[in-house]
Write an enzyme that holds these catalytic residues in place. Structure first.
Site, PDB file in Angstrom:
ATOM      1  N   HIS A  49      43.657  44.081  35.415  1.00 16.15           N
ATOM      2  CA  HIS A  49      43.812  43.599  36.784  1.00 16.15           C
ATOM      3  C   HIS A  49      42.587  43.996  37.606  1.00 16.15           C
ATOM      4  CE1 HIS A  49      48.273  42.928  36.684  1.00 16.15           C
ATOM      5  NE2 HIS A  49      48.169  43.781  35.682  1.00 16.15           N
ATOM      6  N   HIS A  63      45.571  43.191  29.090  1.00 13.28           N
ATOM      7  CA  HIS A  63      44.934  42.489  30.191  1.00 13.28           C
ATOM      8  C   HIS A  63      44.493  43.500  31.239  1.00 13.28           C
ATOM      9  CE1 HIS A  63      49.182  42.819  31.297  1.00 13.28           C
ATOM     10  NE2 HIS A  63      48.815  42.710  32.563  1.00 13.28           N
TER      11      HIS A  63
END
Length: 138
Positions: A103, A101
């Protein structure tokens, strides 16, 4: 592939509710439930990869391309002074969820968010040797 015991797979699938700001067939972009700053978002691919080492190039291109779009929208909405795009791989690098993922963290002048490192001193010969060794692996 989706891992049944992965919280980000569950979020991407919609099994766990999220403050979703964008969704496609490939990934979901949500506001982080424990944000570093107002507007802190995560881009989570729907296909499970533990980290960047397992992520295929096509998905990486889609995520990184979307990050530019999301960054502009977050900057416009929050009025932030800058932002960090952070992607951690492995426990030593601060990865706490083993699902790739990214950010997007808005930054404001005077905030107390820390995304820094101590700069090391280097010797040019050692740097050149390391560059050659890495280049051979590309």
């Amino acid at each position: 592939m989706i891992k049944e015991d992965c919280i980000f797979c569950k979020i991407a699938k919609g099994d766990i509710p999220s403050a979703t700001i964008y969704e496609s067939s490939d990934f979901k972009c949500i506001l982080d439930v424990a944000p570093a700053n107002k507007g802190h978002a995560l881009i989570i691919p729907k296909e499970h990869s533990d980290n960047i080492y397992e992520l295929d190039a096509e998905m990486a291109a889609k995520v990184f391309s979307f990050a530019t779009i999301a960054a502009r929208a977050i900057k416009e909405e929050t009025g932030c002074d800058g932002l960090n795009i952070v992607q951690n791989n492995g426990e030593a690098a601060g990865q706490t969820v083993n699902h790739f993922h990214m950010h997007i963290i808005p930054r404001f002048k005077g905030d107390d968010v820390k995304v820094t490192w101590k700069q090391l001193e280097t010797e040019s010969e050692a740097q050149n040797e390391l560059a050659k060794a890495i280049k051979k692996r590309l």
